[in-house]
Design a protein around this motif. Structure first.
Motif, mmCIF file in Angstrom:
data_model
loop_
_atom_site.group_PDB
_atom_site.id
_atom_site.type_symbol
_atom_site.label_atom_id
_atom_site.label_comp_id
_atom_site.label_asym_id
_atom_site.label_seq_id
_atom_site.Cartn_x
_atom_site.Cartn_y
_atom_site.Cartn_z
ATOM 1 N N ARG A 118 21.769 57.083 35.341
ATOM 2 C CA ARG A 118 23.026 56.496 34.871
ATOM 3 C C ARG A 118 22.856 54.995 34.675
ATOM 4 O O ARG A 118 22.330 54.305 35.547
ATOM 5 N N PRO A 119 23.309 54.485 33.554
ATOM 6 C CA PRO A 119 23.140 53.061 33.285
ATOM 7 C C PRO A 119 24.188 52.224 34.001
ATOM 8 O O PRO A 119 25.251 52.719 34.392
ATOM 9 N N ARG A 120 23.890 50.965 34.184
ATOM 10 C CA ARG A 120 24.890 49.997 34.629
ATOM 11 C C ARG A 120 25.526 49.392 33.380
ATOM 12 O O ARG A 120 24.834 48.862 32.504
ATOM 13 N N ILE A 121 26.841 49.464 33.294
ATOM 14 C CA ILE A 121 27.556 48.863 32.169
ATOM 15 C C ILE A 121 27.677 47.365 32.420
ATOM 16 O O ILE A 121 28.155 46.945 33.483
ATOM 17 N N VAL A 122 27.250 46.558 31.467
ATOM 18 C CA VAL A 122 27.354 45.103 31.602
ATOM 19 C C VAL A 122 28.087 44.539 30.396
ATOM 20 O O VAL A 122 27.995 45.076 29.290
ATOM 21 N N SER A 123 28.831 43.477 30.640
ATOM 22 C CA SER A 123 29.576 42.833 29.562
ATOM 23 C C SER A 123 29.924 41.413 29.981
ATOM 24 O O SER A 123 29.884 41.069 31.170
#
Length: 438
Positions: free
Chosen positions: A129-134
């Motif tokens: 599962r990816p880490r969502i970054v923004s």
């Protein structure tokens, strides 16, 4: 994949003379596991399987081939750098490309099909599962970040969303976004999925991690690369592309991020077997789209065509190639380096690739890369470009001249001996001596 299936695939590739690098073979093995064994007879395309194409079908044959495919089929083109396949590619959904792997796998592998439904339906099984970054401008409207964070609450995904210092109050420039991504890369160990603040996640965005690629992004209009949704797997190739993008953005801070991302992809994929996935529209949907209700990631602002960079001709040069998932004539298809101490580079331009059969083009590419690996002739760097038309040759020559490279122009089918580069170097030395001492 069973040992028997693996051995059968080995025999098939060997009998067809298909050479794949390690990363390309890994992707092909994965496709066989997902879709089934390779299909030898195109009349069998009504069922699932992997179709490996060495020569491009044209005209009516391409149309009949397309109509015979099912969602369970995957089409693999081991020589995807050849523009002769562009017509067929235009009919298919483009799933991804794996860059050339030097002399061991000197071609770009392209893969696609008639739609993403099979992979989208199984992506939820991904254990990675990816880490969502923004990020968003500090001092700007923080509501966009709130919207994104709120949409993440229903999914079991970690995230990092932060305000960043920006030169412009309401906008993040490319170098600021690239620097943020570099910090996130150094801070976390999961794959990263950048999503523009203000977007809404309708479903868990697990397709890139399920596919296990190096990078994943969307090309809107099928050729302009977008940095609104950008996935980076935890691989050296992904890091190489990210660092290249950051360096380009730092050098050209006012240029549009899509142009710089395009150039970072082209440079990286020519030097390492970059496993790229071209994300479907559902990962880059815009409000008002007909398919917005089926979106995985829904962006809140329409994409606009901004200035693509310092070269106004870039759009025309790159459009056809990027739509086919390959580099254009002005960009080197493949770069190889040697242990030669000299910094001299040589550009080999393979012309008339559209006028010859794909097998002859592929054989010449293999001969050139093999000759350079066997005897570099003292050239520290080889850049190989494929040109379909005379205009392409002119663009490739101009690019090589700007880099102060020696230039060699060859044709498909031309004999390339193992001492090809050494002979050229010797001839070059003789010509220089005659010039200095007439």
């Amino acid at each position: 994949m069973t040992d028997e299936t693996h051995e059968n695939l080995d025999r098939l590739l060997q009998s067809d003379g298909v050479r794949l690098g390690r990363a390309q073979r890994d992707r092909l093995d994965w496709l066989v596991e997902q879709c089934g064994a390779p299909i030898h007879d195109f009349s069998e395309c009504r069922r699932s399987g992997v179709i490996i194409l060495k020569e491009p079908p044209s005209g009516a044959a391409a149309e009949l081939f397309y109509r015979s495919l099912t969602p369970g089929c995957a089409v693999v083109i081991p020589g995807g750098e050849n523009p002769g396949f562009d017509f067929l590619k235009s009919k298919l959904a483009e799933f991804g490309t794996v860059g050339p792997c030097g002399a061991d796998g000197p071609h770009e592998m392209w893969w696609g099909g008639i739609g993403w439904s099979k992979f989208l339906s199984t992506a939820d099984s991904s254990t990675v599962r990816p880490r969502i970054v923004s990020c968003y401008p500090r001092g700007g409207n923080a509501n966009a970040a709130f919207v994104l964070r709120h949409s993440l609450e229903r999914f079991d995904l970690t995230c990092h969303i932060e305000p960043v210092e920006t030169q412009l109050r309401d906008r993040i420039l490319c170098f600021e976004k690239a620097e943020f991504m570099m910090r996130m890369w150094n801070k976390y160990r999961e794959p990263l999925l950048f999503v523009e603040a203000g977007a809404v996640l309708r479903e868990a965005p697990l397709l890139p991690s399920f596919l296990g690629c190096d990078v994943a992004l969307h090309k809107w209009n099928r050729w302009e690369m977008s940095a609104r949704t950008l996935y980076l797997g935890r691989t050296k190739a992904a890091e190489m592309m990210l660092r290249t993008w950051q360096q380009l953005a730092a050098s050209y801070p006012t240029i549009w991020e899509g142009y710089l991302l395009d150039q970072a992809w082209s440079l990286t994929s020519s030097q390492t077997p970059l496993d790229t996935v071209w994300l479907p529209r559902s990962y880059h949907a815009l409000e008002g789209d007909l398919g917005a209700m089926r979106a995985t990631i829904l962006h809140d602002q329409q994409t606009t065509t901004l200035e693509l960079g310092p070269d106004p001709g870039f759009a025309g040069i790159a459009r056809a190639a990027r739509r086919a998932g390959r580099t254009g004539a002005r960009d080197a298809f493949m770069v190889m380096t040697s242990k030669a101490e000299t910094g001299t580079g040589i550009a080999v331009i393979l012309r008339d690739v559209s006028a010859c059969d794909a097998g002859a083009v592929a054989a010449t590419v293999e001969a050139v890369t093999g000759a350079y690996a066997a005897n570099c002739g003292g050239y520290g760097r080889l850049e190989l470009s494929l040109c379909a038309w005379q205009d392409d040759v002119g663009a490739a020559r101009e690019a090589a001249a700007q880099a102060r490279y020696r230039i060699l122009e060859i044709a498909p089918g031309q004999r390339i001996a193992n001492d090809f580069f050494a002979i050229h170097r010797s001839d070059e030395a003789v010509m220089t001596a005659r010039h200095l001492f007439p």
